[in-house]
Design an enzyme around this catalytic site. Structure first.
Site, mmCIF file in Angstrom:
data_model
loop_
_atom_site.group_PDB
_atom_site.id
_atom_site.type_symbol
_atom_site.label_atom_id
_atom_site.label_comp_id
_atom_site.label_asym_id
_atom_site.label_seq_id
_atom_site.Cartn_x
_atom_site.Cartn_y
_atom_site.Cartn_z
ATOM 1 N N ASP A 1 -0.346 1.063 13.326
ATOM 2 C CA ASP A 1 0.055 2.400 13.785
ATOM 3 C C ASP A 1 0.333 2.430 15.284
ATOM 4 O OD1 ASP A 1 -2.522 2.485 15.004
ATOM 5 O OD2 ASP A 1 -3.379 3.369 13.207
ATOM 6 N N ASP B 1 0.084 -12.349 7.591
ATOM 7 C CA ASP B 1 -1.345 -12.253 7.344
ATOM 8 C C ASP B 1 -2.100 -12.722 8.587
ATOM 9 O OD1 ASP B 1 -3.753 -12.230 5.345
ATOM 10 O OD2 ASP B 1 -3.822 -14.178 6.357
ATOM 11 N N ALA B 2 -3.158 -11.996 8.963
ATOM 12 C CA ALA B 2 -3.888 -12.311 10.188
ATOM 13 C C ALA B 2 -4.458 -13.729 10.166
ATOM 14 C CB ALA B 2 -5.017 -11.295 10.394
ATOM 15 N N ASP C 1 -8.449 -4.764 14.251
ATOM 16 C CA ASP C 1 -8.351 -3.370 13.814
ATOM 17 C C ASP C 1 -7.840 -3.344 12.375
ATOM 18 O OD1 ASP C 1 -8.273 -0.645 13.727
ATOM 19 O OD2 ASP C 1 -6.466 -0.425 14.950
ATOM 20 N N HIS D 1 -10.175 4.577 18.905
ATOM 21 C CA HIS D 1 -9.381 3.541 19.564
ATOM 22 C C HIS D 1 -9.879 3.220 20.971
ATOM 23 C CE1 HIS D 1 -6.545 4.810 16.328
ATOM 24 N NE2 HIS D 1 -6.409 3.514 16.247
ATOM 25 N N ASP E 1 0.494 -7.724 11.822
ATOM 26 C CA ASP E 1 0.237 -6.830 10.696
ATOM 27 C C ASP E 1 1.027 -7.321 9.496
ATOM 28 O OD1 ASP E 1 0.322 -4.388 8.901
ATOM 29 O OD2 ASP E 1 -0.847 -3.585 10.566
ATOM 30 N N GLN F 1 0.830 -1.193 0.000
ATOM 31 C CA GLN F 1 0.000 0.000 0.000
ATOM 32 C C GLN F 1 0.874 1.255 0.000
ATOM 33 O OE1 GLN F 1 -2.245 -0.905 3.518
ATOM 34 N NE2 GLN F 1 -0.455 -0.901 4.824
#
Length: 515
Positions: free
Chosen positions: A293, A347-348, A365, A269, A313, A239
């Protein structure tokens, strides 16, 4: 000797032009996905139009009866210009008009047609040196090998380290370089050497200027896309991350979509984290899926009972940006460098499949389900997998897009969680608790909390030692009440891996509020 070098050059040219051709196709698909989203849709359009144009180009070569080498060199120059400038044209069109499909279709048609003419012409040129079966075998073998090299090098090297614009201009120069070498090696077979030489020099000059100025052009185009001052840009394999600033407000955009504003990110959050943490009283192990983040981790680490946090992530670039840049690391209180936090670049879904651990709280999230690659992380199979990693008294919390702007998508996530079986067929699943909070940057935003046990949201109270800016004891119960105009209809479907109905709900809903 000259003939031998000519034959070797032509075979090498097959490999090089195969790499270039596929790179132009990948550039169009990647850039359209970054700017507009909808990866499967845009990849399908790009592949279909490009292959059709290649077929047209191949057909058109039947009308080329003489001067084959002249045509081949001219086509290399034309491809260098059309393919090399394609990324800049797409980005410029989207920045100015907010649309890119017409330019995308024209660019694909022109470049694809020219690329489709290359191989038939080369086969006919090489036929004078080898029998047809050997020529075809050699050309196709090198063509396929070149495609393999391009498909591997593009995401692993060129996107993260060179960037899309520079890659486009660079490969345009490579096509022109093939033409220049052909002028040298095959000069004795050419009729229009002087004209082709002039065109070659002019094209190389244009592409070199584009390559040198790609950073400036990219900045100008992005300034048109974003209202505020751009202070950081990072292109990762997955991305494009853009951070903007206006006064004290920092904003993160991923692929042009706003992810947070520091003015009100605490509302999002806190709402995602604290209802789940309070429901799983005394939680010591927490899993965060997404949240690169670090701000979800910041809220989790406020609880003294937490001993370990696993953050998963896919994008290492995101983690590095928010961990290593002091201005951004400060936003999460340096949560990504906290010794309690363990980062997993994966990857989740794959992480959950490979793990045997249980967590007291799992927080999802992840970005909105705008494309199928993200929609699969909101399916019943994913939620069942996550539920298998919850402790008996554990709680799962997930963001769930806006119940006001995309009510069908929100209630689809709720229903999918409700219908998720956590064991053999017929075994009870989740108790589900949808709620929402107002985040000014996004509007009314939805969340869902799920557990194997019943939870009374009315009894949730903030702990006195947990600092928050938004939530309060009086407010928490109100989050779980919904107005009449966002309640679900009777025909909301479950999101399954084979239908991805959630992505359809999401796109249809948000399309009403923008292009």
């Amino acid at each position: 000797m000259t003939e031998r070098f000519a034959g070797i050059f032509l075979l090498l040219a097959v490999f090089v032009i195969a790499v270039c051709g596929l790179v132009y196709e990948l550039l169009a698909a990647a850039l359209s996905t970054y700017l507009v989203g909808g990866s499967i849709t845009h990849f399908s359009i790009v592949i279909g139009v490009f292959l059709t144009a290649m077929g047209l180009g191949s057909y058109l070569t039947r009308f080329v009866e003489t001067d084959l080498v002249d045509f081949f060199v001219g086509i290399q120059i034309a491809i260098g210009l059309s393919g090399g400038c394609s990324a800049a044209m797409l980005l410029g069109a989207f920045s100015v008009t907010g649309r890119m499909l017409p330019v995308l279709l024209v660019s694909l048609s022109i470049t694809g047609t020219l690329v489709g003419m290359e191989i038939p012409l080369l086969i006919r040129i090489l036929r004078s040196r080898h029998v047809l079966r050997v020529t075809v075998a050699n050309v196709l073998a090198l063509d396929y090998i070149g495609a393999l090299v391009a498909s591997c090098a593009f995401p692993l090297f060129f996107v993260p380290y060179v960037g899309l614009l520079r890659t486009s201009f660079l490969f345009g120069l490579i096509n022109v370089a093939v033409a220049a070498v052909a002028l040298r090696v095959l000069g004795h077979m050419l009729r229009r050497v002087r004209l082709l030489r002039v065109l070659c020099v002019l094209s190389a000059g244009i592409l070199t200027i584009g390559l040198a100025g790609s950073g400036v052009f990219s900045s100008l185009a992005e300034d048109l896309l974003y209202q505020d001052q751009i202070i950081m840009v990072k292109q990762t394999p997955y991305q494009r991350l853009v951070v903007t600033r206006w006064r004290n407000d920092l904003r993160l955009y991923i692929g042009g979509a706003l992810q947070f504003s520091t003015i009100d990110e605490h509302r999002y959050h806190e709402s995602l984290v604290h209802p789940a943490m309070l429901s799983a009283s005394g939680a010591s192990k927490v899993l965060i899926l997404g949240g690169g983040d670090g701000m979800t981790a910041r809220e989790v680490l406020k609880y003294p009972t937490v001993k370990a946090v696993d953050l998963v992530d896919l994008d290492a670039g995101m983690i590095e940006l928010f961990r290593d840049r002091p201005m951004l690391a400060e936003l999460s209180g340096n949560a990504l460098s906290n010794p309690k936090l363990h980062i997993h670049i994966q990857d989740a879904g794959k992480f959950l499949e490979q793990s045997a651990e249980l967590w007291d709280v799992i927080l999802v999230d992840l970005p909105d389900p705008s494309v199928q690659a993200l929609g699969r992380l909101y399916t019943g199979s994913f939620y069942r997998l996550a539920g298998q990693h919850l402790a008996v008294q554990g709680v799962l919390g997930t963001q769930a897009t806006s119940p006001f702007y995309a009510p069908e998508a929100f209630w689809c996530i709720v229903r999918t969680l409700k219908e998720t079986s956590l064991g053999p067929e017929g075994q009870a699943g989740f108790h589900v608790f949808p709620y929402h909070a107002y985040v000014p940057s996004f509007g009314d935003w939805g969340f869902v909390m799920a557990s194997r046990r019943e939870i009374d949201p009315g009894k949730l109270k903030m702990l006195p030692n947990i600092p928050v800016k938004f939530l309060s004891d009086e407010m928490i119960p109100t989050l779980f009440a919904f107005p009449q105009d966002v309640l679900p209809g009777p025909d909301i479907e479950v999101n399954r891996l084979n239908n991805q109905i959630l992505v359809q709900y999401y796109r249809r809903a948000w399309k009403r509020f923008g292009p």
